[in-house]
Write an enzyme that holds these catalytic residues in place. Structure first.
Site, PDB file in Angstrom:
ATOM      1  N   HIS A   1      21.663 -30.321  39.592  1.00 60.82           N
ATOM      2  CA  HIS A   1      22.658 -31.391  39.647  1.00 60.82           C
ATOM      3  C   HIS A   1      22.055 -32.539  40.449  1.00 60.82           C
ATOM      4  CE1 HIS A   1      26.225 -28.895  38.448  1.00 60.82           C
ATOM      5  NE2 HIS A   1      25.414 -27.932  38.877  1.00 60.82           N
TER       6      HIS A   1
ATOM      7  N   CYS B   1      21.388 -24.398  26.126  1.00 58.40           N
ATOM      8  CA  CYS B   1      20.436 -24.272  25.010  1.00 58.40           C
ATOM      9  C   CYS B   1      20.991 -24.982  23.774  1.00 58.40           C
ATOM     10  CB  CYS B   1      20.146 -22.814  24.702  1.00 58.40           C
ATOM     11  SG  CYS B   1      19.080 -21.988  25.914  1.00 58.40           S
TER      12      CYS B   1
ATOM     13  N   THR C   1      28.707 -21.551  36.560  1.00 58.86           N
ATOM     14  CA  THR C   1      29.437 -21.251  35.331  1.00 58.86           C
ATOM     15  C   THR C   1      28.531 -21.184  34.110  1.00 58.86           C
ATOM     16  OG1 THR C   1      29.953 -23.586  35.016  1.00 58.86           O
ATOM     17  CG2 THR C   1      31.607 -22.238  36.159  1.00 58.86           C
TER      18      THR C   1
ATOM     19  N   HIS D   1      14.652 -21.540  28.559  1.00 59.37           N
ATOM     20  CA  HIS D   1      15.784 -20.854  29.186  1.00 59.37           C
ATOM     21  C   HIS D   1      15.317 -19.937  30.319  1.00 59.37           C
ATOM     22  CE1 HIS D   1      19.876 -19.177  29.285  1.00 59.37           C
ATOM     23  NE2 HIS D   1      19.248 -18.090  29.689  1.00 59.37           N
TER      24      HIS D   1
ATOM     25  N   ASN E   1      23.062 -24.277  41.754  1.00 61.76           N
ATOM     26  CA  ASN E   1      24.063 -23.253  42.033  1.00 61.76           C
ATOM     27  C   ASN E   1      23.560 -21.923  41.487  1.00 61.76           C
ATOM     28  OD1 ASN E   1      26.042 -24.959  43.218  1.00 61.76           O
ATOM     29  ND2 ASN E   1      26.596 -25.681  41.188  1.00 61.76           N
TER      30      ASN E   1
ATOM     31  N   CYS F   1      23.952 -19.606  24.856  1.00 58.90           N
ATOM     32  CA  CYS F   1      23.854 -20.443  26.056  1.00 58.90           C
ATOM     33  C   CYS F   1      24.294 -21.877  25.754  1.00 58.90           C
ATOM     34  CB  CYS F   1      22.423 -20.436  26.581  1.00 58.90           C
ATOM     35  SG  CYS F   1      22.146 -21.584  27.945  1.00 58.90           S
TER      36      CYS F   1
ATOM     37  N   HIS G   1      21.999 -20.902  32.864  1.00 60.53           N
ATOM     38  CA  HIS G   1      20.732 -21.542  32.481  1.00 60.53           C
ATOM     39  C   HIS G   1      20.403 -22.439  33.668  1.00 60.53           C
ATOM     40  CE1 HIS G   1      18.225 -23.550  29.121  1.00 60.53           C
ATOM     41  NE2 HIS G   1      17.841 -24.115  30.257  1.00 60.53           N
TER      42      HIS G   1
ATOM     43  N   HIS H   1      19.708 -25.170  36.190  1.00 62.80           N
ATOM     44  CA  HIS H   1      19.928 -26.610  36.064  1.00 62.80           C
ATOM     45  C   HIS H   1      20.107 -27.233  37.438  1.00 62.80           C
ATOM     46  CE1 HIS H   1      23.920 -24.704  35.866  1.00 62.80           C
ATOM     47  NE2 HIS H   1      24.429 -25.829  36.355  1.00 62.80           N
TER      48      HIS H   1
ATOM     49  N   ASP I   1      27.012 -34.979  33.320  1.00 58.16           N
ATOM     50  CA  ASP I   1      27.963 -33.878  33.444  1.00 58.16           C
ATOM     51  C   ASP I   1      29.307 -34.338  32.893  1.00 58.16           C
ATOM     52  OD1 ASP I   1      30.024 -32.099  34.773  1.00 58.16           O
ATOM     53  OD2 ASP I   1      28.196 -31.218  35.593  1.00 58.16           O
TER      54      ASP I   1
END
Length: 115
Positions: A103, A8, A96, A47, A88, A5, A99, A101, A31
């Site tokens: 934004h 990770c 993509t 995770h 997402n 990952c 894991h 996350h 990002d």
């Protein structure tokens, strides 16, 4: 930690990142392909594949991600002008990294959602 990952590996320090905020539960970093002037990812250290899986497994940790996102907005100086939180999930959302996350986007007038 999941060995293959990307996030990770970033959390572990194996891949460099520009940290914005961190605590025992989350790691927030810039990002590398920003979609707005401010674009920070808030990642739970534990995770989980996506936000839905995270919410089902550990709602308190999901709340920690949101709280950290709010702190990132404050740190970045966009807490009063406005910001957007985005998770997402799935192919249609162009996810993509598998894991969970958040934004945190802002620092400029953002375009509308959808088509």
């Amino acid at each position: 930690m999941t060995a293959d990952c990307l996030f990770c590996k970033i959390i572990a320090g194996d891949i460099p990142s520009t940290v914005v905020y961190q605590n025992d539960a989350v790691y927030a970093f810039r990002d590398i392909g920003p979609q707005s002037r401010v674009h920070v990812l808030v990642v739970p250290r534990e995770h989980h594949e996506d936000a839905g899986v995270l919410a089902a497994a550990d709602p308190k940790l999901l709340a920690e991600v949101i709280i950290a996102g709010t702190e990132v907005a404050r740190i970045e100086g966009i807490d009063e002008s406005g910001y957007r939180f985005v998770f997402n999930t799935g192919d249609d959302a162009c996810r993509t990294v598998f894991h969970a996350h958040l934004h945190v986007l802002g620092g400029e007038q953002l375009a509308g959602f959808g088509r």
